[in-house]
Motif scaffolding. Structure first.
Motif, PDB file in Angstrom:
ATOM      1  N   ILE A 189      11.219  -8.456  -1.228  1.00  0.00           N
ATOM      2  CA  ILE A 189       9.735  -7.938  -1.575  1.00  0.00           C
ATOM      3  C   ILE A 189       9.390  -8.486  -2.852  1.00  0.00           C
ATOM      4  O   ILE A 189      10.226  -8.543  -3.755  1.00  0.00           O
ATOM      5  N   PHE A 210       3.244   5.949   0.429  1.00  0.00           N
ATOM      6  CA  PHE A 210       4.191   4.798   0.873  1.00  0.00           C
ATOM      7  C   PHE A 210       4.742   4.559  -0.328  1.00  0.00           C
ATOM      8  O   PHE A 210       4.253   4.507  -1.627  1.00  0.00           O
ATOM      9  N   ILE A 212       7.968   2.311  -2.615  1.00  0.00           N
ATOM     10  CA  ILE A 212       8.979   1.146  -2.619  1.00  0.00           C
ATOM     11  C   ILE A 212       9.874   1.710  -3.677  1.00  0.00           C
ATOM     12  O   ILE A 212       9.673   1.821  -4.966  1.00  0.00           O
ATOM     13  N   VAL A 222      12.060   1.399   1.380  1.00  0.00           N
ATOM     14  CA  VAL A 222      10.575   1.368   1.621  1.00  0.00           C
ATOM     15  C   VAL A 222      10.238   2.528   2.721  1.00  0.00           C
ATOM     16  O   VAL A 222      10.880   2.675   3.795  1.00  0.00           O
ATOM     17  N   TYR A 243       4.143   0.081   9.346  1.00  0.00           N
ATOM     18  CA  TYR A 243       3.929  -1.173   9.638  1.00  0.00           C
ATOM     19  C   TYR A 243       2.489  -1.447   9.330  1.00  0.00           C
ATOM     20  O   TYR A 243       2.209  -2.670   8.975  1.00  0.00           O
ATOM     21  N   ILE A 246       2.165  -2.051   5.813  1.00  0.00           N
ATOM     22  CA  ILE A 246       2.916  -3.124   5.335  1.00  0.00           C
ATOM     23  C   ILE A 246       2.020  -4.473   5.595  1.00  0.00           C
ATOM     24  O   ILE A 246       2.113  -5.426   5.057  1.00  0.00           O
ATOM     25  N   SER A 247       1.305  -4.351   6.629  1.00  0.00           N
ATOM     26  CA  SER A 247       0.867  -5.579   7.273  1.00  0.00           C
ATOM     27  C   SER A 247      -0.679  -5.730   7.008  1.00  0.00           C
ATOM     28  O   SER A 247      -1.335  -6.952   6.815  1.00  0.00           O
ATOM     29  N   VAL A 252      -0.439  -4.260  -0.856  1.00  0.00           N
ATOM     30  CA  VAL A 252       0.820  -4.022  -0.333  1.00  0.00           C
ATOM     31  C   VAL A 252       1.291  -5.537   0.497  1.00  0.00           C
ATOM     32  O   VAL A 252       2.322  -5.891   0.282  1.00  0.00           O
ATOM     33  N   LYS A 253       0.295  -5.721   1.418  1.00  0.00           N
ATOM     34  CA  LYS A 253       0.768  -6.804   2.360  1.00  0.00           C
ATOM     35  C   LYS A 253       1.174  -8.221   1.785  1.00  0.00           C
ATOM     36  O   LYS A 253       2.162  -8.560   2.069  1.00  0.00           O
ATOM     37  N   PHE A 256       4.905  -8.050   0.841  1.00  0.00           N
ATOM     38  CA  PHE A 256       5.880  -8.270   2.171  1.00  0.00           C
ATOM     39  C   PHE A 256       5.866  -9.732   2.765  1.00  0.00           C
ATOM     40  O   PHE A 256       6.396  -9.529   3.909  1.00  0.00           O
ATOM     41  N   PHE A 261      13.034  -7.819   6.995  1.00  0.00           N
ATOM     42  CA  PHE A 261      13.398  -6.098   7.644  1.00  0.00           C
ATOM     43  C   PHE A 261      14.634  -6.136   8.413  1.00  0.00           C
ATOM     44  O   PHE A 261      14.759  -6.134   9.647  1.00  0.00           O
TER      45      PHE A 261
END
Ligand SMILES: Cc1cc2nc3c(=O)[nH]c(=O)nc-3n(C[C@H](O)[C@H](O)[C@H](O)COP(=O)(O)OP(=O)(O)OC[C@H]3O[C@@H](n4cnc5c(N)ncnc54)[C@H](O)[C@@H]3O)c2cc1C
Length: 383
Positions: A189, A210, A212, A222, A243, A246-247, A252-253, A256, A261
């Motif tokens: 990350i 969320f 980390i 995470v 997800y 994350i995406s 955030v995205k 990552f 993963f």
């Protein structure tokens, strides 16, 4: 057919609550059995954030245990948290006491091995309690391998889906006071700081957060959790939402983009301590998640599991000294537990309610978090 057995105390579950109870009962001369349905080392879905209180509880039981936790590896040393608002403003908050991040498989196995060193403790793994009945003067447990075990006192440390709680109390899951969460181990990350917990309050996913939580300079636990009432009202799929954050979540995205993963995503329930429950009765006490002692704002429960395990051991000794295992006598356990936790849980429930769901308020809160009064309150949200 296996023979029937009798013990003074049966601890059901060998997680942090059960092992701490066993450690605190060492040297009492009582005949104790600890039953565990899994085989150690066993894992548990968690965020792996271990507050400084864990070390304090161990120190109270035996200062050597706290020293050994100090040198347990691998772990990270946590002295701050960064909170992100839905608008992606952030604030760093320092803690006055150092906490850790330790994988549960390591922490729990370390505690388990420590508890097993007591020659007066009988431990059975791969044995699950299947039934619980009152008998004259005690409790009868029936196990998955067909044993019948009798005991004057049962200490239910069997987690969020506790059979001891289900069979011996009228406590029910209340979604207003319950969360669901998922977590996964992820490597690579970007901008991971191994001394900092990171908490994101994400647009459209409140109340909840969320996280980390760093386990090394390259790997983190995470996860994402929300209040169960909201999960069911909005029909939220936690894994999908995890997800999705994350995406697609700005801030955030980007972190990552090159992430690895590796680990499996796992979920579990968190019975929150924002509602008082009956946590003892004739011949039994409940500890940790079985007693719904998870912090309603942070979702942390390891420290409370261990604190309540230690308290249950102290009350258990009193029960044997006075030969009294009655509901009335055991009420003192509920009192000492709630004396310890209730003020914080009430405040943290208030925070969860005020901030939860009110995106504009979280934005405002973090934007103005540098105001000394607000900044002073933030470390209290965690520990
Ligand atoms: C996704 C997630 C993230 C979390 N993050 C954090 C965090 O970062 N920090 C924190 O402090 N807390 C966190 N928590 C909460 C924390 O995991 C729990 O509060 C903690 O594990 C409670 O410990 P316990 O000993 O009460 O229960 P558990 O750790 O659940 O242990 C219960 C034990 O009982 C055994 N058992 C169950 N039923 C039976 C049976 N019938 N017979 C025999 N044995 C049985 C189980 O196998 C288990 O080993 C999180 C929880 C979740 C779900």
């Amino acid at each position: 057919m296996l023979p029937n057995e009798t013990y003074d105390i049966v601890i059901v579950g060998a997680g942090p609550a059960g092992c701490t109870t066993a450690l605190a009962l060492k040297d009492t001369g009582l005949k104790v059995l600890m039953l565990e349905k899994a085989i150690f080392p066993r894992d548990k879905a968690c965020g792996d954030s271990v507050s400084w209180v864990v070390k304090k509880v161990l120190n109270e039981i035996n200062p050597d245990f706290a020293k050994e936790l100090n040198i347990l590896e691998p772990k990270t040393y946590i002295n701050k948290a960064r909170l992100y608002s839905p608008k992606n403003d952030n604030i760093d908050v320092s803690f006055s006491k150092i906490g850790y991040c330790i994988k549960r498989i390591d922490l729990d196995n370390w505690l388990f091995e420590k508890a097993c060193k007591n020659p007066l403790l009988t431990v059975r793994q791969n044995v699950s309690v299947k039934n619980v009945d009152y008998i004259h003067n005690g409790i009868k447990l029936t196990t998955s391998v067909g044993e019948t075990i009798y005991s004057k006192l049962v200490i239910g440390c069997d987690g969020a889906n506790s059979i001891i709680n289900r069979k011996l109390t009228n406590n029910k899951i209340d979604r207003k006071h319950h969360s669901g969460a998922v977590s996964q181990y992820i490597k690579n990350i970007k901008e991971l700081d191994s001394s900092k917990l990171e908490v994101y309050f994400v647009k459209n996913f409140l109340p909840g957060y969320f996280w980390i939580f760093p386990l090394s300079a390259t790997e983190a636990n995470v996860g994402f959790g929300m209040l169960s009432e909201t999960i069911s009202a909005q029909n939220i799929d936690l894994k999908k939402s995890f997800y999705q954050i994350i995406s697609s979540s700005p801030g955030v995205k980007e972190r990552f983009e090159n992430a690895d993963f590796n680990g499996e995503i796992r979920g579990f329930g968190l019975p929150l301590g924002s509602k008082k429950r009956k946590i003892s009765g004739n011949n039994f006490m409940l500890c940790g998640d079985a007693a719904s002692l998870i912090d309603p704002f942070t979702g942390e429960g390891i420290e409370r599991a261990m604190q309540s395990g230690k308290m249950a051991a102290e009350i258990a000794i009193k029960c044997f000294n006075e030969n009294n295992f009655s509901d009335n006598f055991l009420k003192q356990y509920d009192e000492i537990v709630y004396n310890k936790v209730w003020k914080t849980f009430k405040e943290h429930y208030w925070l969860q309610q005020i901030l939860g769901g009110r995106e504009w308020l979280v934005n405002l809160f973090i934007k103005f978090a540098n105001i000394p009064f607000i900044k002073k309150q933030i470390p209290k949200m965690f520990y």
